[in-house]
Design a protein around this motif. Sequence first.
Motif, mmCIF file in Angstrom:
data_model
loop_
_atom_site.group_PDB
_atom_site.id
_atom_site.type_symbol
_atom_site.label_atom_id
_atom_site.label_comp_id
_atom_site.label_asym_id
_atom_site.label_seq_id
_atom_site.Cartn_x
_atom_site.Cartn_y
_atom_site.Cartn_z
ATOM 1 N N ALA A 11 0.832 -1.204 0.000
ATOM 2 C CA ALA A 11 0.000 0.000 0.000
ATOM 3 C C ALA A 11 0.868 1.257 0.000
ATOM 4 N N ASP A 12 1.937 1.240 0.779
ATOM 5 C CA ASP A 12 2.821 2.404 0.854
ATOM 6 C C ASP A 12 3.594 2.634 -0.453
ATOM 7 N N SER A 13 3.762 1.577 -1.238
ATOM 8 C CA SER A 13 4.538 1.693 -2.479
ATOM 9 C C SER A 13 3.789 2.448 -3.560
ATOM 10 N N GLY A 14 2.473 2.575 -3.394
ATOM 11 C CA GLY A 14 1.664 3.215 -4.426
ATOM 12 C C GLY A 14 1.086 2.239 -5.427
ATOM 13 N N MET A 15 1.507 0.972 -5.341
ATOM 14 C CA MET A 15 0.911 -0.046 -6.209
ATOM 15 C C MET A 15 -0.407 -0.527 -5.618
ATOM 16 N N ARG A 16 -1.233 -1.079 -6.460
ATOM 17 C CA ARG A 16 -2.512 -1.601 -5.993
ATOM 18 C C ARG A 16 -2.302 -2.901 -5.210
ATOM 19 N N LEU A 17 -3.125 -3.085 -4.208
ATOM 20 C CA LEU A 17 -3.046 -4.255 -3.334
ATOM 21 C C LEU A 17 -4.249 -5.150 -3.555
ATOM 22 N N TYR A 18 -3.969 -6.425 -3.845
ATOM 23 C CA TYR A 18 -5.031 -7.413 -4.022
ATOM 24 C C TYR A 18 -4.767 -8.600 -3.100
ATOM 25 N N TYR A 19 -5.848 -9.242 -2.666
ATOM 26 C CA TYR A 19 -5.732 -10.494 -1.927
ATOM 27 C C TYR A 19 -6.288 -11.631 -2.774
ATOM 28 N N TRP A 20 -5.623 -12.770 -2.680
ATOM 29 C CA TRP A 20 -6.063 -14.003 -3.347
ATOM 30 C C TRP A 20 -6.504 -14.959 -2.253
ATOM 31 N N ILE A 21 -7.732 -15.461 -2.349
ATOM 32 C CA ILE A 21 -8.248 -16.387 -1.336
ATOM 33 C C ILE A 21 -8.651 -17.684 -2.001
ATOM 34 N N GLU A 22 -8.047 -18.781 -1.540
ATOM 35 C CA GLU A 22 -8.472 -20.107 -1.981
ATOM 36 C C GLU A 22 -9.756 -20.460 -1.235
ATOM 37 N N VAL A 23 -10.813 -20.662 -1.983
ATOM 38 C CA VAL A 23 -12.100 -20.916 -1.347
ATOM 39 C C VAL A 23 -12.352 -22.417 -1.210
ATOM 40 N N ALA A 24 -12.655 -23.106 -2.302
ATOM 41 C CA ALA A 24 -13.094 -24.499 -2.188
ATOM 42 C C ALA A 24 -12.025 -25.421 -1.614
ATOM 43 N N ARG A 25 -10.775 -25.214 -2.002
ATOM 44 C CA ARG A 25 -9.741 -26.114 -1.489
ATOM 45 C C ARG A 25 -9.350 -25.656 -0.091
ATOM 46 N N CYS A 26 -9.937 -26.346 0.909
ATOM 47 C CA CYS A 26 -9.831 -25.858 2.283
ATOM 48 C C CYS A 26 -9.702 -27.032 3.255
ATOM 49 N N PRO A 27 -8.470 -27.459 3.554
ATOM 50 C CA PRO A 27 -8.286 -28.570 4.501
ATOM 51 C C PRO A 27 -8.952 -28.313 5.853
ATOM 52 N N GLU A 28 -8.972 -27.068 6.275
ATOM 53 C CA GLU A 28 -9.573 -26.725 7.571
ATOM 54 C C GLU A 28 -11.029 -27.182 7.644
ATOM 55 N N LEU A 29 -11.846 -26.784 6.660
ATOM 56 C CA LEU A 29 -13.251 -27.168 6.656
ATOM 57 C C LEU A 29 -13.438 -28.636 6.294
ATOM 58 N N ALA A 30 -12.575 -29.156 5.417
ATOM 59 C CA ALA A 30 -12.693 -30.556 5.019
ATOM 60 C C ALA A 30 -12.485 -31.488 6.209
ATOM 61 N N ASP A 31 -11.541 -31.153 7.074
ATOM 62 C CA ASP A 31 -11.285 -31.978 8.252
ATOM 63 C C ASP A 31 -12.418 -31.858 9.270
ATOM 64 N N GLU A 32 -12.969 -30.649 9.378
ATOM 65 C CA GLU A 32 -14.016 -30.413 10.364
ATOM 66 C C GLU A 32 -15.369 -30.934 9.902
ATOM 67 N N HIS A 33 -15.635 -30.805 8.607
ATOM 68 C CA HIS A 33 -16.930 -31.221 8.062
ATOM 69 C C HIS A 33 -16.731 -32.007 6.761
ATOM 70 N N PRO A 34 -16.303 -33.256 6.840
ATOM 71 C CA PRO A 34 -16.086 -34.046 5.618
ATOM 72 C C PRO A 34 -17.357 -34.239 4.797
ATOM 73 N N GLU A 35 -18.505 -34.100 5.440
ATOM 74 C CA GLU A 35 -19.768 -34.249 4.713
ATOM 75 C C GLU A 35 -20.004 -33.130 3.714
ATOM 76 N N TRP A 36 -19.265 -32.019 3.852
ATOM 77 C CA TRP A 36 -19.416 -30.893 2.928
ATOM 78 C C TRP A 36 -18.501 -30.993 1.715
ATOM 79 N N MET A 37 -17.652 -31.998 1.685
ATOM 80 C CA MET A 37 -16.737 -32.131 0.562
ATOM 81 C C MET A 37 -17.459 -32.631 -0.692
ATOM 82 N N ALA A 38 -16.894 -32.304 -1.851
ATOM 83 C CA ALA A 38 -17.375 -32.870 -3.115
ATOM 84 C C ALA A 38 -17.127 -34.376 -3.104
#
Length: 365
Positions: A81-108
Amino acid sequence: MKRISACPGPVLYLCLVPVCAALWVGCPSSATAIEPLRAEMLDAENISADNLKSLQADGTNAVVLNLQKPDRQRRAAGLIADSGMRLYYWIEVARCPELADEHPEWMASLQGHQEWRRFFPDAPEPQRQSEVIKNYPWVPVLYRESFDAQLKRVSRLLSAMPKPDGILLNDLQGAPSACGCGHPLCRWTADYGPIKTATPLEPDAAARFVKAVSERYPDSEVIPVWLTECEEHDGADDGLCAGVGCFHGICWKAWTEQLMPVAAESAHVAVLLPFRMFQRDLQLYGAPGRWAASALKTFQSMPVRHNAKPVAAEKLIAVLQGWDVTAEEVDIQKRSAIKAGTAGYIILRTEIDQSWQPRIHRFVR
């Protein structure tokens, strides 16, 4: 945001709406003109003030952070942000070990074709009616339960970070090879079979997810990241679909049905194009990296083929492979994106994980 078509040629401008760094195609106006996106995705550990100055000198005007551990990435976001360049975030949505381990029933799941087993010859077979093979760790937003959980997760990740110009949401489609053919680009479904262990949503689920994130972060442009589907040559016995008639089947029809609401909801759609990771470094495309040009064209040709409107090239942002490739191959990809008339490109300098594995899940009917 309004698009004006009566102009001598497309230029990019910053619209006077509360969308930070919104890239839109239209005519010259009183709005502030900006350049096409020329971004790189980097690990936070590789970001320093000197590094950012070097990128700017080479023409980069935006940096993308793969948002996974905000506590380690806040400093990097501040430097960008301080550099003057634009800042973007990339978020991996579907590939999520956290939710897959907690709720395997939600997996494809993997219930349809069995060609995927050529890659996993030792994969188990379901032994009971209460067992199904799941595609670990893919938890798509195509179910009511996972939609809500993923939305909370994305909000939690973003709440810990400085406000970005844009938010890139990757993997809003189904899971790789969920139809069972084995093709990593086959993402049109989450369950190609009768067993459902979560509540399926309508084909506009991805668009509604983008809208929900946009409502929570109105000052940032939310950009869905989309994949193409299989190609006709993939249907050969030695192709990635291994003889399954995916190309002439439901794949592209479902792809179009899901993409149209996404394109209508979003000012831009990013197209994930790591050619080597997806085994698209084939001679039929020409020099390595030229698959990008072919894949971008499908956003115009395939919707029309399935009775929908084309997605204009200037609405697309090409996401290109920048790891495990040569500098020449990066240049080929960039030139392909520019020649196609896209709104810009993002070079992934850090690898994204698209892997999966089959796992037995025992459920209660």
